[in-house]
Design a protein around this motif. Structure first.
Motif, mmCIF file in Angstrom:
data_model
loop_
_atom_site.group_PDB
_atom_site.id
_atom_site.type_symbol
_atom_site.label_atom_id
_atom_site.label_comp_id
_atom_site.label_asym_id
_atom_site.label_seq_id
_atom_site.Cartn_x
_atom_site.Cartn_y
_atom_site.Cartn_z
ATOM 1 N N THR A 238 0.821 -1.210 0.000
ATOM 2 C CA THR A 238 0.000 0.000 0.000
ATOM 3 C C THR A 238 0.852 1.255 0.000
ATOM 4 N N PHE A 239 1.830 1.313 0.889
ATOM 5 C CA PHE A 239 2.665 2.503 1.026
ATOM 6 C C PHE A 239 3.448 2.777 -0.255
ATOM 7 N N TYR A 240 4.150 1.768 -0.740
ATOM 8 C CA TYR A 240 4.977 1.989 -1.934
ATOM 9 C C TYR A 240 4.130 2.102 -3.191
ATOM 10 N N GLY A 241 2.965 1.461 -3.210
ATOM 11 C CA GLY A 241 2.058 1.659 -4.333
ATOM 12 C C GLY A 241 1.588 3.098 -4.412
ATOM 13 N N GLY A 281 0.266 -2.307 -6.781
ATOM 14 C CA GLY A 281 0.505 -2.310 -5.335
ATOM 15 C C GLY A 281 -0.700 -1.837 -4.562
ATOM 16 N N LEU A 282 -1.408 -0.842 -5.120
ATOM 17 C CA LEU A 282 -2.596 -0.307 -4.448
ATOM 18 C C LEU A 282 -3.830 -1.183 -4.644
ATOM 19 N N LEU A 283 -3.725 -2.219 -5.420
ATOM 20 C CA LEU A 283 -4.773 -3.237 -5.450
ATOM 21 C C LEU A 283 -4.480 -4.330 -4.425
ATOM 22 N N VAL A 284 -3.240 -4.812 -4.451
ATOM 23 C CA VAL A 284 -2.854 -5.920 -3.574
ATOM 24 C C VAL A 284 -2.873 -5.494 -2.109
ATOM 25 N N GLY A 285 -2.240 -4.342 -1.806
ATOM 26 C CA GLY A 285 -2.115 -3.901 -0.420
ATOM 27 C C GLY A 285 -3.450 -3.651 0.262
ATOM 28 N N PRO A 286 -4.291 -2.755 -0.263
ATOM 29 C CA PRO A 286 -5.586 -2.510 0.395
ATOM 30 C C PRO A 286 -6.483 -3.747 0.466
ATOM 31 N N ALA A 287 -6.466 -4.584 -0.582
ATOM 32 C CA ALA A 287 -7.275 -5.804 -0.534
ATOM 33 C C ALA A 287 -6.821 -6.696 0.617
ATOM 34 N N LEU A 289 -5.140 -5.723 3.337
ATOM 35 C CA LEU A 289 -5.409 -5.070 4.627
ATOM 36 C C LEU A 289 -6.883 -5.188 5.005
ATOM 37 N N LEU A 290 -7.766 -5.096 4.022
ATOM 38 C CA LEU A 290 -9.186 -5.268 4.313
ATOM 39 C C LEU A 290 -9.471 -6.692 4.783
ATOM 40 N N TRP A 291 -8.847 -7.658 4.133
ATOM 41 C CA TRP A 291 -9.007 -9.062 4.522
ATOM 42 C C TRP A 291 -8.549 -9.266 5.966
ATOM 43 N N LEU A 292 -7.402 -8.701 6.328
ATOM 44 C CA LEU A 292 -6.909 -8.819 7.703
ATOM 45 C C LEU A 292 -7.808 -8.062 8.681
ATOM 46 N N ASN A 293 -8.288 -6.897 8.271
ATOM 47 C CA ASN A 293 -9.141 -6.084 9.131
ATOM 48 C C ASN A 293 -10.430 -6.820 9.482
ATOM 49 N N LEU A 294 -10.987 -7.536 8.521
ATOM 50 C CA LEU A 294 -12.237 -8.264 8.748
ATOM 51 C C LEU A 294 -12.035 -9.471 9.654
ATOM 52 N N ARG A 295 -10.805 -10.005 9.688
ATOM 53 C CA ARG A 295 -10.538 -11.224 10.438
ATOM 54 C C ARG A 295 -9.868 -10.950 11.782
ATOM 55 N N ARG A 296 -9.542 -9.718 12.083
ATOM 56 C CA ARG A 296 -8.701 -9.420 13.240
ATOM 57 C C ARG A 296 -9.396 -9.753 14.553
ATOM 58 N N HIS A 297 -8.575 -10.107 15.545
ATOM 59 C CA HIS A 297 -9.062 -10.454 16.880
ATOM 60 C C HIS A 297 -9.887 -9.306 17.458
ATOM 61 N N PHE A 312 -10.900 4.402 4.135
ATOM 62 C CA PHE A 312 -9.628 4.760 3.504
ATOM 63 C C PHE A 312 -9.119 3.630 2.614
ATOM 64 N N ILE A 313 -9.213 2.399 3.113
ATOM 65 C CA ILE A 313 -8.788 1.244 2.319
ATOM 66 C C ILE A 313 -9.587 1.158 1.025
ATOM 67 N N ALA A 314 -10.901 1.363 1.131
ATOM 68 C CA ALA A 314 -11.768 1.267 -0.047
ATOM 69 C C ALA A 314 -11.419 2.338 -1.080
#
Length: 386
Positions: A238-241, A281-287, A289-297, A312-314
């Motif tokens: 995400t950052f480098y993208g 990069g801005l496709l892979v990274g945000p996708a 991060l969203l996947w991790l965000n939905l699954r996070r503890h 922001f991710i969207a």
């Protein structure tokens, strides 16, 4: 002189009621007092060695440490006093709640700080869709929504000067608002003199996302106490993208104004190559991060900020998606439609930039610089933020 300025600033803040701790700040202070007595997590990340340099925690200290925290979750799963223990120590959540308060408290102009609480996924998507629809209708009114192929000539739809007039004020305001906010934050945390070595170390830590490795190189905790480096990797995408896409815009600007070369540029040109790689990069990274965000503890982070995170991710994801679609079909009759949609999403991204999750990178970079300076100072304890 610095002490006098600090006293004057504190007196002014006290008169305004700004030095009274909020519930979130009080909770961070309570938990850090426990952590300071335990010190089991001292080697995990920069937060804990910075904490040990203090016996009490003033507002500035709390906001500094909260933004130094990368919310990796390692300390939560290692803590013997974490819920359901009666001490209920949850540093990642407490720090995340104060970070949200930091963004609002240091927003510029101050009256717009409340926007952080409203900058959610729904607002982001509705704003992007509304602006895209507005531009689509504007193009349709000109009779150019469906057209003969224009060889990728965007300026046949939106003239260059019109695009500058549309986006330059928004970009400059976003940059100014973020700069003014972090300037106030920087002054309040009393950083001291920044040396070249400290700046270099902080910059390297920002670029490497060092503290997303959990402090031991194995990564963050996401769904449970298992370590993973995927959060760090998706942040890098995400950052480098984002930076590559920004670089593509800068290079295209230089091409236009210095070299007299106008868009469209060839697929093998530097602006297009930078934008393409950055867009991927801005496709892979945000996708990711969203996947991790939905699954996070559930105990990680601040649930109230998830709409802002996901908004922001969207916007990052759809900025890239529409940009790559525009590049792929720029030589077709659908170019005007795709251009209008892409510009609407980009405008929504920059309109929300000063009052959304993007701010976390700015404030965290300042906190990392503060730590790089502080760790080189004599190890005297700091009492109560004085």
């Amino acid at each position: 002189m610095q002490q006098l300025e600090a006293l004057t600033r504190d007196a002014r803040a006290l008169a305004l009621g700004e030095l009274l701790p909020t519930p979130h700040e009080s909770e961070v202070s309570r938990q850090l007092q426990i952590c300071n007595a335990c010190r089991y997590c001292e080697g995990f990340c920069a937060v804990f060695p910075a904490m040990t340099r203090r016996l009490e925690f003033g507002k500035a200290d709390i906001h500094y440490l909260a933004n130094l925290c990368h919310n990796c979750g390692a300390c939560l799963h290692a803590c013997q006093y974490a819920p359901p223990h009666e001490f209920a120590v949850n540093v990642p959540r407490a720090m995340a709640q104060v970070r949200g308060q930091t963004y609002a408290d240091y927003a510029w102009p101050s009256a717009l700080g409340a926007l952080y609480k409203r900058n959610g996924l729904t607002v982001a998507l509705v704003l992007a869709a509304g602006l895209a629809l507005f531009l689509v209708l504007a193009v349709r009114a000109k009779g150019t929504l469906l057209h003969e192929p224009l060889a990728g000539n965007f300026y046949a739809i939106f003239p260059h000067n019109l695009l500058v007039l549309m986006f330059a004020p928004i970009f400059l305001f976003a940059a100014l608002a973020l700069a003014m906010g972090v300037r106030r934050f920087w002054r309040d945390i009393s950083p001291g003199q920044a040396s070249g070595v400290a700046m270099g170390e902080a910059g390297l830590n920002v670029l490497r996302l060092k503290y997303l490795d959990g402090g031991h190189g194995e990564g963050c905790n996401e769904t449970d106490d298992a370590f993973t480096l995927w959060r760090r990797r998706f942040h890098h995408f995400t950052f480098y993208g984002f930076m590559l896409c920004f670089a593509a815009t800068c290079v295209a600007t230089l091409y236009h104004y210095l070299l007299g070369l106008q868009a469209p540029y060839a697929l093998t040109s530097l602006p297009v190559l930078l934008g393409t790689v950055g867009g991927i990069g801005l496709l892979v990274g945000p996708a990711g991060l969203l996947w991790l965000n939905l699954r996070r503890h559930l105990l990680h982070g601040d649930a109230a900020q998830k709409p802002m995170d996901r908004g922001f991710i969207a916007l990052l994801f759809f900025t890239s998606l529409t940009g790559l679609a525009l590049l792929a079909w720029r030589d077709t009759g659908a170019m005007a439609l795709l251009l209008a949609v892409h510009l609407g999403v980009v405008m929504a991204l920059f309109l929300t930039l000063p009052y959304g999750k993007f701010a976390h990178g700015i404030f965290r970079s300042a906190a990392l610089l503060k730590w790089a300076i502080e760790k080189r100072l004599p190890g005297t304890l700091k009492l109560g933020g004085d």
